[in-house]
Design an enzyme around this catalytic site. Structure first.
Site, PDB file in Angstrom:
ATOM      1  N   LYS A   7       0.840  -1.195   0.000  1.00 34.41           N
ATOM      2  CA  LYS A   7       0.000   0.000   0.000  1.00 34.41           C
ATOM      3  C   LYS A   7       0.879   1.250   0.000  1.00 34.41           C
ATOM      4  O   LYS A   7       2.083   1.182   0.262  1.00 34.41           O
ATOM      5  CB  LYS A   7      -0.926  -0.004   1.210  1.00 34.41           C
ATOM      6  CG  LYS A   7      -0.224   0.025   2.560  1.00 34.41           C
ATOM      7  CD  LYS A   7      -1.225   0.011   3.693  1.00 34.41           C
ATOM      8  CE  LYS A   7      -0.510   0.069   5.049  1.00 34.41           C
ATOM      9  NZ  LYS A   7      -1.463   0.144   6.166  1.00 34.41           N
ATOM     10  N   ARG A  27      -9.928   0.799  16.095  1.00 32.07           N
ATOM     11  CA  ARG A  27      -9.918   1.624  14.893  1.00 32.07           C
ATOM     12  C   ARG A  27     -11.008   1.136  13.955  1.00 32.07           C
ATOM     13  O   ARG A  27     -11.979   1.823  13.706  1.00 32.07           O
ATOM     14  CB  ARG A  27      -8.532   1.570  14.229  1.00 32.07           C
ATOM     15  CG  ARG A  27      -8.372   2.465  13.021  1.00 32.07           C
ATOM     16  CD  ARG A  27      -6.937   2.453  12.503  1.00 32.07           C
ATOM     17  NE  ARG A  27      -6.523   1.145  12.027  1.00 32.07           N
ATOM     18  CZ  ARG A  27      -5.308   0.884  11.534  1.00 32.07           C
ATOM     19  NH1 ARG A  27      -4.403   1.849  11.482  1.00 32.07           N
ATOM     20  NH2 ARG A  27      -5.013  -0.328  11.106  1.00 32.07           N
ATOM     21  N   TYR A  34      15.071  31.838   2.524  1.00 34.36           N
ATOM     22  CA  TYR A  34      13.939  32.700   2.861  1.00 34.36           C
ATOM     23  C   TYR A  34      13.978  33.152   4.322  1.00 34.36           C
ATOM     24  O   TYR A  34      14.439  32.405   5.211  1.00 34.36           O
ATOM     25  CB  TYR A  34      12.620  31.954   2.621  1.00 34.36           C
ATOM     26  CG  TYR A  34      12.242  31.812   1.158  1.00 34.36           C
ATOM     27  CD1 TYR A  34      11.994  32.938   0.377  1.00 34.36           C
ATOM     28  CD2 TYR A  34      12.104  30.569   0.566  1.00 34.36           C
ATOM     29  CE1 TYR A  34      11.641  32.823  -0.959  1.00 34.36           C
ATOM     30  CE2 TYR A  34      11.753  30.427  -0.769  1.00 34.36           C
ATOM     31  CZ  TYR A  34      11.517  31.568  -1.526  1.00 34.36           C
ATOM     32  OH  TYR A  34      11.174  31.442  -2.849  1.00 34.36           O
ATOM     33  N   MET A  63      10.593  24.956  -1.657  1.00 32.76           N
ATOM     34  CA  MET A  63       9.715  24.004  -2.334  1.00 32.76           C
ATOM     35  C   MET A  63      10.504  23.033  -3.216  1.00 32.76           C
ATOM     36  O   MET A  63      10.240  21.823  -3.209  1.00 32.76           O
ATOM     37  CB  MET A  63       8.673  24.729  -3.186  1.00 32.76           C
ATOM     38  CG  MET A  63       7.739  23.772  -3.929  1.00 32.76           C
ATOM     39  SD  MET A  63       6.544  24.597  -4.988  1.00 32.76           S
ATOM     40  CE  MET A  63       5.435  25.274  -3.749  1.00 32.76           C
TER      41      MET A  63
END
Length: 828
Positions: free
Chosen positions: A499, A597, A723, A772
């Site tokens: 998964k 759960r 930044y 980014m």
């Protein structure tokens, strides 16, 4: 195919010690490759330097119970069969001959076409290309990699099974009288001789003697395929007096059944026109070198003999893929291009590579440079050999030759062009590193025998692409799988979690590898993940852990098996199955034993049982639950409570149904710490990917996130980086920019010195905020250059260490590597 231990002992003529019942599917000669211990027969091969019997104790501890060895090995290694009551020992005089005899008996049970390929060069390429061409229509077993030796051939042929429609096997020899044993194992019906060259010539009196030896592979074939324009091979074939059909394709003789009327090389492709039994056709291959053309013609002849339609041949030839990265052109530094052919070094393959180099140079205008190692096992005197090499490189217009090896160094006079020589590869590498040997605007052929390690040289000369990649080591994945398999009882099945794109590693390649290693189930989170695997050709059972109400049609269409955890989901699934007329569709029941759960509560089991018994749309395949804290000793009492609850619920459900229900509870940590809770099946997740949830033993790292240095600049003390001016420097610093940021999965919290990456194996802390697409690191104390590799996490810096810094778990870091990061798969 499965054989009883009695049948195997009979087939080998072995004396058996031990009475343990066994049915075996796997043959093993290398203890490092153990996969299914309970189904494996280990052959303790004896050589001048080693005896496989020395690994018997370790293999027994890992679950192997069946062994083939010499009687004297029992005493030599202190093996007492009486103390290993569960084992079977099959005693033979020669374990290798016993292995070959067993494979020979196995082969005789199959009446199918089998292609046997031999020759000096091109065997593996022809085999792989035939597989690419023929596998869409046939179930094929072929030699793995280059398994063409006295050991590799029987292991290859053993893979033949009940569904096999065609076998394709290589056969390689290095001395007289070796081919007869391979012939009796392969028993080819179709023979292909690729070519004859000087490789392994030292053990033969003449080239003809070697060719005749190779041709004995074809003595019982229905047809033999070879290059009819090769006069030497044609003469050898005539002398063998085989009563077989021949397809001796020809570019010269129009009377041949397969006549090649035209070969037209373009910039990157080659068009080939041919006539077969009066029918005229053509095809295009995405290669231009002579070796690839010859290999393609062998494949053409084979496909025509097997009656593949010409239009199908044309379509598939156009999409042939390169094999083993031979003769691949890469971008080099300083305006150079590299052709890396460091697979082997003999006269035939050298001529092929030089022809490729020459043709490439015509369109590039670059100078032609050859980096060549000593040519090994040529069977010629060094003076004669390198005189021929000198003539060859002169004929191919080489401007500069760089020789590596003492024989080349001693015969430097054979080369009258710009040249330099080194005794070994280290000397050459040092000359490059210190600037004593430079390359600029050159087309460089790197041609050397494996032992010279020219791959490292190619790495140095190759231009580093500014690219962030996730390297996935499939061999390490299999090693981890086998480690956990070694902890299981012989009849315990395994589900492997794929998964979340196989924990970030890429679901298809991982699933394909696991399927090849016969895991019982794969598990995905949602149906779309499962359907994509089915579309990609995955046929193993797929369990969907979180089925959505809107995905039932996808589940049914792609034969996915859903987890069911509530009455609401159960009723919806029953209704969907009934509307489609589906009966007895497999489901997996989830029980809540303490996770709280998802799952049915234990007190709901009577109602659940009644509902399931009152319908026939669904059938329970398994019942399972999740352990809350199997990796933490503090929760052991709670884990034992979960195990007890699960066992009671599973027993209740089993009593309600006549068929066997699989029970599974253990995750990676549970497999290691609670062997008594294996039940019928276990679920392997994070441990498969190299993260040991209980700390020890260390597992093999699977995923490595790498990038490169884009730029290095010097920034003065007191200035800032990034930044918000958050990265303030306290000293003059060398700051490197990397093409990776939070959009690639690099967590912003690692910035501002919170963590580091590795440059040349040394820590380089992150400076300023992670951007980014880019981040900055401090390399002031590290000798490095633009283009150098950087490890974000992997073998040198574990993902677990970064997870600790972030106060999270490795799962999160692995699964957040962005899909824009290219995955590169390899197997050591």
């Amino acid at each position: 195919m499965s054989y009883s231990i009695e049948q195997l002992a009979h087939d080998m003529g072995a004396r058996r010690i031990g009475q343990a019942p066994a049915h075996l599917n796997w043959l093993l000669t290398d203890s490092r490759s153990l996969c299914f211990p309970e189904e494996t027969l280990f052959f303790a091969l004896h050589t001048k330097r080693n005896d496989g019997a020395r690994y018997l104790a370790d293999l027994y501890a890992r679950g192997v119970r069946n062994f083939v060895l010499r009687p004297e090995s029992l005493q030599a290694f202190g093996i007492d069969p009486a103390t290993l009551a569960e084992a079977n020992f099959l005693l033979v005089d020669h374990p290798l001959k016993a292995l070959q005899k067993l494979a020979e008996r196995h082969r005789k049970r199959f009446n199918i076409p089998v292609i046997g390929i031999t020759g000096s060069n091109g065997k593996t390429v022809v085999k792989e290309w035939l597989h690419q061409l023929l596998s869409p229509d046939r179930s094929i077993v072929r030699s793995p990699r280059s398994y063409n030796s006295q050991i590799g051939v029987p292991l290859s042929v053993w893979q033949l099974g009940g569904q096999t429609q065609l076998g394709i096997f290589e056969a390689g020899i290095s001395e007289l009288n070796e081919m007869s044993s391979l012939q009796s194992i392969i028993r080819p019906t179709i023979g292909i001789l690729t070519n004859i060259g000087s490789a392994h010539q030292e053990n033969f009196f003449s080239l003809q003697e070697k060719c005749m030896e190779k041709l004995t592979l074809f003595k019982d074939c229905d047809v033999v395929i070879y290059n009819g324009d090769d006069e030497f091979v044609s003469n050898c074939m005539s002398k063998m007096l085989f009563p077989v059909r021949e397809i001796a394709w020809s570019c010269k003789d129009v009377e041949r059944p397969l006549y090649i009327s035209r070969i037209d090389k373009q910039e990157n492709t080659t068009r080939i026109d041919y006539r077969y039994l009066g029918m005229v056709n053509s095809f295009v291959i995405p290669f231009i070198d002579d070796a690839s053309i010859e290999n393609a013609l062998h494949c053409l002849a084979t496909c025509l003999y097997l009656m593949m339609p010409a239009r199908q041949i044309t379509a598939r030839m156009a999409h042939l893929e390169p094999v083993a990265m031979r003769l691949e052109v890469k971008e080099g530094k300083e305006g150079c291009q590299l052709i890396n052919d460091s697979y082997n070094s003999d006269m035939a393959s050298l001529d092929i590579a030089l022809d490729f180099l020459y043709r490439r140079s015509l369109s590039t205008g670059l100078k032609r440079t050859l980096i060549l190692s000593d040519i090994l096992e040529s069977g010629q005197s060094a003076a004669s050999l390198y005189r021929r090499v000198g003539q060859l490189v002169r004929k191919r217009g080489i401007d500069r030759i760089i020789g590596v090896g003492r024989n080349l160094e001693a015969n430097a006079a054979a080369f009258d062009m710009d040249s330099c020589f080194f005794a070994d590869t280290d000397g050459l590498m040092q000359a490059v590193a210190h600037g004593q040997l430079r390359f600029r605007d050159e087309l460089i052929l790197i041609k050397g025998a494996r032992r010279f390690g020219f791959d490292a040289l190619a790495e140095v000369l190759e231009k580093k692409v500014h690219e962030t990649i996730l390297e996935v080591n499939l061999g390490a994945l299999v090693d981890n799988l086998n480690y956990y398999r070694g902890l299981l009882e012989s009849d315990t099945k395994m589900v492997c979690m794929v998964k979340a794109s196989a924990y970030g590693a890429g679901s298809y390649q991982i699933a394909k590898t696991l399927q090849e290693h016969r895991v019982d189930y794969l598990a995905v989170a949602v149906a779309d993940e499962g359907s994509e695997l089915r579309k990609a050709g995955i046929t193993a059972g797929i369990l969907v852990m979180n089925p959505e109400m809107t995905a039932f049609k996808t589940i049914f269409d792609y034969e996915l098996e859903p987890e069911v955890y509530s009455f609401h989901l159960l009723e919806a699934l029953i209704g969907a199955a009934q509307r489609q007329g589906i009966t007895r569709y497999p489901i997996h029941l989830k029980i809540d034993t303490g996770m709280h759960r998802l799952g049915f509560a234990p007190e709901e089991i009577p109602a659940l049982t009644s509902r399931l018994q009152a319908q026939d749309s669904l059938i329970v395949r398994s019942v399972f639950s999740h352990l809350v804290g199997a990796d933490d000793a503090r929760f052991d009492d709670f884990t034992q409570q979960q195990i007890s609850i699960f066992a009671q619920v599973a027993d209740t459900l089993q009593q309600a149904f006549p068929h066997k229900l699989l029970r599974h509870l253990c995750n990676s940590a549970g497999i290691q710490r609670f062997p008594e809770a294996q039940f019928d099946m276990v679920r392997l997740g994070i441990g498969l990917y190299g993260i040991n949830p209980v700390g020890t033993p260390p597992l093999h790292n699977v995923s490595t996130l790498r990038t490169t240095i884009l730029q290095i600049r010097t920034v003065e003390a007191g200035d800032t980086v990034g930044y918000n001016r958050s990265g303030k420097l306290v000293r003059p610093s060398r700051i490197a920019a990397l093409p990776i940021g939070y959009a690639d999965g690099l967590n912003r919290k690692l910035g501002n010195g919170a963590a580091y990456c590795l440059v040349g194996g040394r820590p380089a802390p992150y400076v300023g905020n992670i951007c980014m697409d880019v981040c900055m690191i401090d390399v002031t104390d590290i000798a490095c250059r633009e283009g150098d590799a950087v490890e974000i996490f992997g073998e040198g810096l574990s993902v677990s260490r970064l997870a600790e810094v972030l106060g999270t778990i490795p799962y999160e870091l692995l699964t957040t590597v962005s899909t824009r990061v290219k995955r590169i798969y390899y197997q050591e």
